[in-house]
Design an enzyme around this catalytic site. Sequence first.
Site, PDB file in Angstrom:
ATOM      1  N   HIS A 187     -21.660  31.627 -11.415  1.00  0.00           N
ATOM      2  CA  HIS A 187     -22.894  32.004 -10.718  1.00  0.00           C
ATOM      3  C   HIS A 187     -23.609  33.064 -11.545  1.00  0.00           C
ATOM      4  O   HIS A 187     -23.256  34.237 -11.518  1.00  0.00           O
ATOM      5  CB  HIS A 187     -22.563  32.538  -9.330  1.00  0.00           C
ATOM      6  CG  HIS A 187     -23.744  32.550  -8.397  1.00  0.00           C
ATOM      7  ND1 HIS A 187     -25.050  32.598  -8.850  1.00  0.00           N
ATOM      8  CD2 HIS A 187     -23.824  32.506  -7.042  1.00  0.00           C
ATOM      9  CE1 HIS A 187     -25.876  32.593  -7.812  1.00  0.00           C
ATOM     10  NE2 HIS A 187     -25.158  32.531  -6.703  1.00  0.00           N
ATOM     11  N   HIS A 190     -29.790  34.422  -9.053  1.00  0.00           N
ATOM     12  CA  HIS A 190     -30.149  34.962  -7.727  1.00  0.00           C
ATOM     13  C   HIS A 190     -29.990  36.481  -7.597  1.00  0.00           C
ATOM     14  O   HIS A 190     -29.961  36.996  -6.485  1.00  0.00           O
ATOM     15  CB  HIS A 190     -29.324  34.272  -6.617  1.00  0.00           C
ATOM     16  CG  HIS A 190     -29.436  32.777  -6.618  1.00  0.00           C
ATOM     17  ND1 HIS A 190     -28.690  31.969  -5.810  1.00  0.00           N
ATOM     18  CD2 HIS A 190     -30.218  31.938  -7.343  1.00  0.00           C
ATOM     19  CE1 HIS A 190     -28.989  30.688  -6.030  1.00  0.00           C
ATOM     20  NE2 HIS A 190     -29.922  30.654  -6.969  1.00  0.00           N
ATOM     21  N   TYR A 192     -27.353  38.311  -8.518  1.00  0.00           N
ATOM     22  CA  TYR A 192     -25.961  38.781  -8.454  1.00  0.00           C
ATOM     23  C   TYR A 192     -25.561  39.357  -9.821  1.00  0.00           C
ATOM     24  O   TYR A 192     -26.405  39.497 -10.720  1.00  0.00           O
ATOM     25  CB  TYR A 192     -25.050  37.633  -8.002  1.00  0.00           C
ATOM     26  CG  TYR A 192     -25.321  37.211  -6.567  1.00  0.00           C
ATOM     27  CD1 TYR A 192     -24.977  38.057  -5.513  1.00  0.00           C
ATOM     28  CD2 TYR A 192     -25.948  36.011  -6.276  1.00  0.00           C
ATOM     29  CE1 TYR A 192     -25.232  37.683  -4.198  1.00  0.00           C
ATOM     30  CE2 TYR A 192     -26.206  35.629  -4.963  1.00  0.00           C
ATOM     31  CZ  TYR A 192     -25.844  36.472  -3.918  1.00  0.00           C
ATOM     32  OH  TYR A 192     -26.106  36.124  -2.625  1.00  0.00           O
TER      33      TYR A 192
HETATM   34  C1  LIG Z   1     -25.520  27.932   3.505  1.00  0.00           C
HETATM   35  C2  LIG Z   1     -25.925  28.127   2.066  1.00  0.00           C
HETATM   36  C3  LIG Z   1     -25.133  28.890   1.245  1.00  0.00           C
HETATM   37  C4  LIG Z   1     -25.451  29.033  -0.111  1.00  0.00           C
HETATM   38  N1  LIG Z   1     -24.582  29.711  -0.944  1.00  0.00           N
HETATM   39  C5  LIG Z   1     -24.745  29.676  -2.286  1.00  0.00           C
HETATM   40  C6  LIG Z   1     -23.717  30.135  -3.175  1.00  0.00           C
HETATM   41  O1  LIG Z   1     -22.613  30.555  -2.780  1.00  0.00           O
HETATM   42  N2  LIG Z   1     -23.967  30.093  -4.499  1.00  0.00           N
HETATM   43  C7  LIG Z   1     -25.156  29.610  -5.004  1.00  0.00           C
HETATM   44  O2  LIG Z   1     -25.331  29.588  -6.219  1.00  0.00           O
HETATM   45  N3  LIG Z   1     -26.122  29.145  -4.177  1.00  0.00           N
HETATM   46  C8  LIG Z   1     -25.929  29.126  -2.843  1.00  0.00           C
HETATM   47  N4  LIG Z   1     -26.870  28.536  -2.014  1.00  0.00           N
HETATM   48  C9  LIG Z   1     -28.061  27.881  -2.600  1.00  0.00           C
HETATM   49  C10 LIG Z   1     -27.825  26.378  -2.790  1.00  0.00           C
HETATM   50  O3  LIG Z   1     -26.822  26.111  -3.745  1.00  0.00           O
HETATM   51  C11 LIG Z   1     -29.101  25.645  -3.230  1.00  0.00           C
HETATM   52  O4  LIG Z   1     -29.475  26.107  -4.503  1.00  0.00           O
HETATM   53  C12 LIG Z   1     -30.251  25.883  -2.264  1.00  0.00           C
HETATM   54  O5  LIG Z   1     -29.836  25.634  -0.926  1.00  0.00           O
HETATM   55  C13 LIG Z   1     -31.430  24.953  -2.585  1.00  0.00           C
HETATM   56  O6  LIG Z   1     -31.063  23.613  -2.441  1.00  0.00           O
HETATM   57  P1  LIG Z   1     -31.559  22.745  -1.154  1.00  0.00           P
HETATM   58  O7  LIG Z   1     -33.041  22.900  -1.118  1.00  0.00           O
HETATM   59  O8  LIG Z   1     -31.083  21.346  -1.477  1.00  0.00           O
HETATM   60  O9  LIG Z   1     -30.893  23.323   0.057  1.00  0.00           O
HETATM   61  C14 LIG Z   1     -26.601  28.417  -0.636  1.00  0.00           C
HETATM   62  C15 LIG Z   1     -27.429  27.660   0.219  1.00  0.00           C
HETATM   63  C16 LIG Z   1     -27.096  27.496   1.550  1.00  0.00           C
HETATM   64  C17 LIG Z   1     -27.956  26.629   2.424  1.00  0.00           C
END
Ligand SMILES: Cc1cc2nc3c(=O)[nH]c(=O)nc-3n(C[C@H](O)[C@H](O)[C@H](O)COP(=O)(O)O)c2cc1C
Length: 381
Positions: A187, A190, A192
């Site tokens: 990761h 974002h 982090y």
């Molecule tokens: C419940 C939830 C938890 C997430 N946790 C992480 C994470 O742990 N690491 C990460 O890189 N992105 C995390 N994301 C972002 C997703 O990987 C993804 O990039 C984001 O939801 C956009 O994709 P989507 O439009 O298909 O939902 C999270 C998203 C959601 C909905």
Amino acid sequence: MRHDLDPLFAPFSCGSLALKNRFVMSPMTRNFSPDGVPGPQVAEYYARRAHMGLVITEGVGPDHPAALGDGTTGGPALPVMVGEAALAGWKAVVDAVHAAGGKIAPQLWHMGPIRLGGTGLHPQAPSVSPSGIWGPFDKTILPPDYLASVKAPGTPASDAEIADIIAGFARSAGFAHELGFDAIALHGAHGYLLDSFLWAETNHRTDQWGGDLLRRTRLAREVVRAVRQAIPADKPIIYRFSQWKLQDYGAKLAETPEELGVITGALADAGVDIFDVSTRHFDAPAFAGSDMGLAGWVRKLTGKPVMTVGGIGFDKDLQSSFMEPTLPVDNLAEVVRRFAADEFDLVAIGRAALMDADWIGKVRRGEPFKPFDMSAYGRLD
Ligand SMILES: Cc1cc2nc3c(=O)[nH]c(=O)nc-3n(C[C@H](O)[C@H](O)[C@H](O)COP(=O)(O)O)c2cc1C
């Protein structure tokens, strides 16, 4: 069966990783691993999604005491990749996904400045950041109570702490390799830890860990190199990169393609095999003068395989989903169009895969998708 989507169901390979289709479950934090240990229900949750080409797990703490804690998505039951019980839990997850015919990579995640001090499995460990600052407070929409808790400046990470973190990433990558994970995801996005070193707003250092854009990539490069040493040369390292930060959704690490090339070129040279390019809208043009998305630019600049993500299957991006009802849409024709234009190799699915373990089946059969529902955060179905 929808044949217009056939290109997305073609196999993909990179090093020792062979995928049956181009869909990837995007990493999504779940809070279902008490004491850092994923249990049988976590294994079942991922195995249900094994028909996607690759499952990338939720963020998992590498072997460093300040890796995880409460934060914006964090909570008390985040998993770690260290210790007998957690590793046994992950072995069961890997075995379940493999038994269901899938492939899986853990996302190693150090929260850095986003972690609330005094929380997590090691509450006494101070949170780590390049310059002791969380970031700008005037550009975020995060809740005021969270912001109040991260406002006090901390201490910039020492060389010794940085060395410990690099070694911790490498140890956990080695453990994950031993358990049978098919690739290692890092990761780096974002806001982090790794991203906070890349970003000038959070990295004010003038030593070897800071400076110009290239110098600010040093921690990320060192982590990638150390992970590469800990796993076989043909096991892919997937690196998640983003312009946006939790501290500022409008942030840009790279204002121009040239700057993007500096960052991603340095990471590719360090050993990144696949870039997971995290955007809020997969089809948003990255730079003026072209409609190409950010993933397309990273692919063009590095020549490496890339993954796109953001808003596939929904009418709103993730951040808007927190505020407004989110309806399903079928925007796969645009995904296929950009795929055919060589913008990306893999397609990551977040909320749609969270909502519906059979989303890919619905895609294949042309059935309607489910709307997004925030209550999915609290379930592991
Ligand atoms: C419940 C939830 C938890 C997430 N946790 C992480 C994470 O742990 N690491 C990460 O890189 N992105 C995390 N994301 C972002 C997703 O990987 C993804 O990039 C984001 O939801 C956009 O994709 P989507 O439009 O298909 O939902 C999270 C998203 C959601 C909905």
